[in-house]
Design a protein around this motif. Structure first.
Motif, PDB file in Angstrom:
ATOM      1  N   ASP A  80       0.836  -1.193   0.000  1.00  0.00           N
ATOM      2  CA  ASP A  80       0.000   0.000   0.000  1.00  0.00           C
ATOM      3  C   ASP A  80       0.879   1.256   0.000  1.00  0.00           C
ATOM      4  N   LEU A  81       0.684   2.119  -0.987  1.00  0.00           N
ATOM      5  CA  LEU A  81       1.430   3.375  -1.084  1.00  0.00           C
ATOM      6  C   LEU A  81       0.495   4.582  -1.104  1.00  0.00           C
ATOM      7  N   SER A  82      -0.758   4.373  -0.746  1.00  0.00           N
ATOM      8  CA  SER A  82      -1.786   5.399  -0.941  1.00  0.00           C
ATOM      9  C   SER A  82      -1.714   6.570   0.034  1.00  0.00           C
ATOM     10  N   THR A  83      -1.068   6.391   1.187  1.00  0.00           N
ATOM     11  CA  THR A  83      -1.000   7.476   2.177  1.00  0.00           C
ATOM     12  C   THR A  83       0.404   7.559   2.770  1.00  0.00           C
ATOM     13  N   PRO A  84       0.777   8.717   3.300  1.00  0.00           N
ATOM     14  CA  PRO A  84       2.077   8.822   3.980  1.00  0.00           C
ATOM     15  C   PRO A  84       2.214   7.820   5.128  1.00  0.00           C
ATOM     16  N   ALA A  85       1.124   7.548   5.839  1.00  0.00           N
ATOM     17  CA  ALA A  85       1.174   6.596   6.952  1.00  0.00           C
ATOM     18  C   ALA A  85       1.480   5.186   6.443  1.00  0.00           C
ATOM     19  N   ALA A  86       0.883   4.798   5.322  1.00  0.00           N
ATOM     20  CA  ALA A  86       1.138   3.474   4.746  1.00  0.00           C
ATOM     21  C   ALA A  86       2.595   3.356   4.300  1.00  0.00           C
ATOM     22  N   ILE A  87       3.131   4.412   3.712  1.00  0.00           N
ATOM     23  CA  ILE A  87       4.526   4.407   3.265  1.00  0.00           C
ATOM     24  C   ILE A  87       5.476   4.323   4.460  1.00  0.00           C
ATOM     25  N   ALA A 181       8.831  14.699  -9.410  1.00  0.00           N
ATOM     26  CA  ALA A 181       8.821  13.422  -8.685  1.00  0.00           C
ATOM     27  C   ALA A 181       7.499  13.342  -7.925  1.00  0.00           C
ATOM     28  N   HIS A 182       6.657  12.397  -8.321  1.00  0.00           N
ATOM     29  CA  HIS A 182       5.325  12.281  -7.721  1.00  0.00           C
ATOM     30  C   HIS A 182       5.340  11.471  -6.434  1.00  0.00           C
ATOM     31  N   LEU A 183       6.310  10.563  -6.307  1.00  0.00           N
ATOM     32  CA  LEU A 183       6.444   9.781  -5.082  1.00  0.00           C
ATOM     33  C   LEU A 183       7.848   9.189  -5.058  1.00  0.00           C
ATOM     34  N   GLU A 184       8.463   9.206  -3.870  1.00  0.00           N
ATOM     35  CA  GLU A 184       9.765   8.580  -3.670  1.00  0.00           C
ATOM     36  C   GLU A 184       9.730   7.924  -2.299  1.00  0.00           C
ATOM     37  N   TRP A 185      10.185   6.681  -2.232  1.00  0.00           N
ATOM     38  CA  TRP A 185      10.164   5.985  -0.950  1.00  0.00           C
ATOM     39  C   TRP A 185      11.211   4.877  -0.938  1.00  0.00           C
ATOM     40  N   ALA A 186      11.500   4.370   0.263  1.00  0.00           N
ATOM     41  CA  ALA A 186      12.472   3.290   0.449  1.00  0.00           C
ATOM     42  C   ALA A 186      11.743   2.060   0.975  1.00  0.00           C
ATOM     43  N   TRP A 187      12.212   0.901   0.565  1.00  0.00           N
ATOM     44  CA  TRP A 187      11.653  -0.374   1.024  1.00  0.00           C
ATOM     45  C   TRP A 187      12.746  -1.437   0.922  1.00  0.00           C
TER      46      TRP A 187
END
Length: 196
Positions: A80-87, A181-187
């Motif tokens: 799930d990437l839909s919210t900052p909390a999920a990310i 950049a519409h979204l950037e995250w680490a996993w």
């Protein structure tokens, strides 16, 4: 500071020699182009160019909802990437990929308010701080729509063998032709002998 610079360069899309991003036009400007041509009008409507879609309290043009992984004979894994909390919760989630299996990534996203041109997904995979893979997938150009889009990537094979097993860190980014950049995250994920 050096690490941030490295990750920014790692996640920069490749530039195509001679390519220039098209001139930016709003949904309304595109919809009004050649308005007298009925077949062109219907085609534009099929692209979602009838009206700007999206909630007024959410200014994002691209809303990435989920990143998923398909592998034959296994249930899909969806992040799930839909919210900052999920990310933010991703750092606590553990994803396992069985060595040697074929898998395919897929992304689900919405486009709202305006057309997005040349949307790309990029990721850089590192193991113990050393870059081992970079992926760049062109998703395309999209008009705003009420229903989400889904794009499946080409199938890949997970590495196998004792040296391939272990923990991998990933940085991902969605970026368009305008450099937004519409979204950037680490996993992260682990390659193991068997699925968990």
């Amino acid at each position: 500071m050096g690490d941030h610079q490295d990750s920014t360069e790692d996640l920069a899309p490749t530039a195509t020699t001679g390519y220039k991003a098209p001139e930016k036009k709003t949904v309304e400007e595109l919809a009004n182009l050649d308005a007298q041509d009925e077949s062109l009008k219907k085609w534009k409507e099929s692209l979602g160019l009838k009206a700007a879609v999206g909630p007024s309290d959410d200014p994002r043009k691209v809303v990435v909802l989920a990143l998923g992984m398909e592998s034959p004979g296994r249930p899909d894994v969806t992040v799930d990437l839909s919210t900052p909390a999920a990310i933010a919760q991703l750092k606590d989630q553990k994803m396992t990929i069985k060595e040697g299996v074929e898998y395919r990534l897929k992304v689900t996203f919405k486009v709202q308010h305006d057309v997005v041109s040349g949307l790309k997904y990029l990721h850089v995979v590192k193991r113990k701080g050393i870059k081992v893979d970079k992926m760049e997938e062109m998703l395309g150009s999209y008009g705003p729509a009420t229903e989400p889009y889904e794009k499946k990537f080409l199938a890949e094979e997970a590495p196998s063998g004792m040296l391939a097993r272990g923990h991998y860190e990933v940085k991902s980014r969605f970026i368009d032709d305008d450099g937004t950049a519409h979204l950037e995250w680490a996993w992260s994920f682990d390659i193991k002998k068997e699925w968990d």
